[in-house]
Design a protein around this motif. Structure first.
Motif, PDB file in Angstrom:
ATOM      1  N   VAL A 164       0.856  -1.079   0.135  1.00 52.68           N
ATOM      2  CA  VAL A 164      -0.012   0.007  -0.012  1.00 52.68           C
ATOM      3  C   VAL A 164       0.799   1.159   0.069  1.00 52.68           C
ATOM      4  CG1 VAL A 164      -1.953   1.218   1.179  1.00 52.68           C
ATOM      5  CG2 VAL A 164      -1.749  -1.146   1.180  1.00 52.68           C
ATOM      6  N   GLY A 165       0.811   2.036  -1.188  1.00 47.19           N
ATOM      7  CA  GLY A 165       1.637   3.182  -1.193  1.00 47.19           C
ATOM      8  C   GLY A 165       2.807   3.095  -2.307  1.00 47.19           C
ATOM      9  N   ALA A 166       2.970   3.820  -3.134  1.00 51.60           N
ATOM     10  CA  ALA A 166       3.911   3.672  -4.187  1.00 51.60           C
ATOM     11  C   ALA A 166       5.188   4.548  -4.259  1.00 51.60           C
ATOM     12  CB  ALA A 166       3.140   3.672  -5.648  1.00 51.60           C
ATOM     13  N   GLY A 167       5.420   5.108  -2.961  1.00 49.36           N
ATOM     14  CA  GLY A 167       6.537   6.038  -2.888  1.00 49.36           C
ATOM     15  C   GLY A 167       7.719   5.168  -2.874  1.00 49.36           C
ATOM     16  N   TYR A 168       8.993   5.838  -2.238  1.00 50.99           N
ATOM     17  CA  TYR A 168      10.161   5.181  -2.247  1.00 50.99           C
ATOM     18  C   TYR A 168      10.072   3.768  -1.418  1.00 50.99           C
ATOM     19  CZ  TYR A 168      12.204   9.622  -3.653  1.00 50.99           C
ATOM     20  OH  TYR A 168      12.548  10.897  -4.677  1.00 50.99           O
ATOM     21  N   ILE A 169       9.590   3.904  -0.234  1.00 48.95           N
ATOM     22  CA  ILE A 169       9.588   2.588   0.321  1.00 48.95           C
ATOM     23  C   ILE A 169       8.744   1.364  -0.203  1.00 48.95           C
ATOM     24  CG2 ILE A 169       8.691   1.455   2.718  1.00 48.95           C
ATOM     25  CD1 ILE A 169      11.474   2.897   2.549  1.00 48.95           C
ATOM     26  N   GLY A 170       7.739   1.989  -0.822  1.00 51.80           N
ATOM     27  CA  GLY A 170       6.697   1.007  -1.590  1.00 51.80           C
ATOM     28  C   GLY A 170       7.313   0.388  -2.671  1.00 51.80           C
ATOM     29  N   VAL A 171       8.034   1.110  -3.587  1.00 50.74           N
ATOM     30  CA  VAL A 171       8.444   0.609  -4.692  1.00 50.74           C
ATOM     31  C   VAL A 171       9.796  -0.526  -4.163  1.00 50.74           C
ATOM     32  CG1 VAL A 171       7.875   2.239  -6.424  1.00 50.74           C
ATOM     33  CG2 VAL A 171       9.920   2.399  -5.402  1.00 50.74           C
ATOM     34  N   GLU A 172      10.441  -0.002  -3.220  1.00 53.60           N
ATOM     35  CA  GLU A 172      11.602  -0.775  -2.767  1.00 53.60           C
ATOM     36  C   GLU A 172      11.096  -2.191  -2.328  1.00 53.60           C
ATOM     37  OE1 GLU A 172      14.645   2.964  -2.065  1.00 53.60           O
ATOM     38  OE2 GLU A 172      13.785   1.921  -0.376  1.00 53.60           O
ATOM     39  N   MET A 173       9.967  -1.876  -1.396  1.00 54.18           N
ATOM     40  CA  MET A 173       9.606  -3.329  -0.749  1.00 54.18           C
ATOM     41  C   MET A 173       9.035  -4.084  -1.951  1.00 54.18           C
ATOM     42  SD  MET A 173      10.510  -3.280   2.099  1.00 54.18           S
ATOM     43  CE  MET A 173       9.692  -4.874   2.366  1.00 54.18           C
ATOM     44  N   ALA A 174       8.318  -3.686  -2.875  1.00 55.32           N
ATOM     45  CA  ALA A 174       7.799  -4.313  -4.013  1.00 55.32           C
ATOM     46  C   ALA A 174       8.823  -5.165  -4.525  1.00 55.32           C
ATOM     47  CB  ALA A 174       7.009  -3.627  -5.281  1.00 55.32           C
ATOM     48  N   GLU A 175      10.094  -4.776  -4.593  1.00 52.61           N
ATOM     49  CA  GLU A 175      11.387  -5.574  -5.437  1.00 52.61           C
ATOM     50  C   GLU A 175      11.680  -6.586  -4.444  1.00 52.61           C
ATOM     51  OE1 GLU A 175      15.917  -5.172  -6.329  1.00 52.61           O
ATOM     52  OE2 GLU A 175      14.730  -3.233  -6.072  1.00 52.61           O
TER      53      GLU A 175
END
Length: 462
Positions: A164-175
């Motif tokens: 939930v959330g597509a900022g820095y943490i969001g995209v890094e956690m998606a990876e």
């Protein structure tokens, strides 16, 4: 009690980057016979890299200890009385003291100070949604959070994750979740992922993540976390859909942790962060300093204060504070808003203002967007990148740069950060003497190509 011969006591609230940098620098300036230093940290770890947590979760960093720059034992060996698992619950400004509680025993006590450093950091934005506290829902702000997530990943049989959330943490956690073999859905309220970019650049991130197998759902707000009969998360609900989830990671962002400061009557800014002068001294308070993610800083481009929670700034704040507390002199003039991140092999960088930032402060601007490569086009490994540049109309002053591309793209933003700090125009940038060789850059570096195009746009609009 003061050590025998000590004339002053420094109390530090917060045992991470800003707080312990301040304590360490103050100790270099003054010995234990001149300055007693007492620091309070409510967590289990001191002086660690929160920015490295997604890479530890992903497995790129294999040992949690590698993220710890200095342990409590190492701080104590340097004559800093660091009290772990101890939370400060009140600042008594008039009395020059703080109240603390030992989180293991519950015992409370008061500690007096001559000088105080507030380095309470930031807290994750955690919306008040049904089911938000269910097992399987995780934030990633601290090392404890990272460990809890890793433990949960190892116990989870299903392989569906929602971020939930597509900022820095969001995209890094998606990876990170991709690397653990999860099917990843990224849900965000913004028009495109990475709201720190303009939407046209965010679209490039969206397209690249789709190619990596990440499903991105934009312009969508989460309404509740759904749970199963066992009480554990089973899905994330929005107004229009349910997204099955065995793990949910919250990457919505952070806000200044200034609960103590607010209760003590210390001055806060528009974003809820503490307000300081250039020496990082809290405005209106001679013996109180603040730094790190709990403060607002001056944006050198817009001229306004903003909240920029980055470890780079926190360490600089601490150095400045420690120098001033220790009898020296230092200032922190401000920031230009530089940040860089990645998701798999995609590099994402920005500095300065976005279009909406420029409009918000009444600046008229032109934009230029170019496509180039990280190396000479004929050289093996040349990777594509897109550079967008904003310049002030008529004056040509550089206002901001955004870069999205593959290997070799992200750190090019540093050239723009220096140009912004120096107040350069895009015309001046075109003459910068940057390094060139085919393995490193085309003859015209992509940033300079964008500057040429932006300079032409300025002339056309003059």
């Amino acid at each position: 009690m003061f050590p025998m011969g000590a004339t002053e006591r420094l109390v530090v609230i917060g045992g991470d980057a800003a707080g312990m940098s301040a304590a360490s620098q103050a100790r270099r300036m003054k010995g234990p016979d001149e300055l007693e230093i007492v620091a309070f940290e409510r967590g289990h770890f001191s002086s660690y890299s929160a920015c490295g947590i997604p890479y530890w979760v992903s497995g790129d960093v294999t040992d949690r200890a590698e993220l710890v720059a200095r342990t409590p034992k190492e701080h104590r060996e340097r004559a800093i009385d660091l009290r772990m698992r101890t939370e400060v619950t009140e600042i008594d400004v008039a009395g020059g003291r703080v109240r603390s509680r030992d989180l293991e025993s519950g015992a409370e006590s008061w500690t007096g100070y001559d000088k105080l450093v507030v380095a309470t950091g930031a807290r994750p934005v955690r919306p008040d949604l049904p089911g938000i506290g269910a097992p399987g829902v995780h934030g990633v702000q601290t090392l404890d959070d990272g460990q809890a997530l890793l433990d949960s990943l190892s116990r989870t049989e299903g392989r569906r994750a929602v971020v939930v959330g597509a900022g820095y943490i969001g995209v890094e956690m998606a990876e990170a979740l991709l690397k653990h073999g999860f099917e990843v859905t990224l849900v965000d309220r913004g028009e495109q992922p990475m709201a720190t970019l303009d939407p046209d650049m965010g679209r490039l991130v969206h397209e690249a993540m789709s190619g990596m197998g990440i499903t991105t759902v934009s312009r969508t707000a989460v309404t509740k976390i759904l749970t199963g009969d066992d009480g554990r998360v089973r899905a994330v609900a929005t107004d229009s859909a349910e997204h099955p989830a065995d793990i949910v990671v919250l990457g919505i962002g952070v806000e200044p942790e200034t609960t103590l400061a607010r209760a003590a009557g210390l001055p806060l800014g528009h974003h809820g962060g503490l307000l300081t002068d250039l020496s990082m001294r809290v405005r209106g308070h001679e013996n109180i300093w603040a730094g790190g993610d709990c403060v607002e800083v001056l944006d050198l481009v817009s001229g306004r204060e903003r909240h920029v929670p980055l470890g780079t700034h926190a360490n600089k704040h601490g150095q400045v504070i420690g120098a001033n507390v220790g009898g020296g002199y230092g200032t922190f003039p401000g920031v230009v808003g530089t940040a860089v991140s990645k998701v798999c092999d995609l590099e994402i960088a920005r500095t300065g203002l976005r279009e909406k930032d420029a409009r918000a402060v009444g600046l008229q601007y032109v934009t230029a967007t170019i496509e180039s490569t990280s190396r000479a086009g004929y050289f093996p490994g040349a990777a594509a990148m897109t550079v967008k540049m904003l310049a002030e109309r008529r004056t040509g002053r550089l206002l901001g740069v955004q870069i999205v591309g593959r290997e070799g793209a992200g750190k090019r933003v540093d050239v723009a950060a220096v140009a912004l700090t120096a107040g350069m125009t895009v015309e001046q940038m075109t003459a910068l003497d940057l390094g060139y060789a085919p393995p490193f850059s085309p003859v015209w570096d992509p940033v300079l190509v964008a500057a040429r195009k932006a300079s032409a746009a300025v002339r056309a609009g003059a």
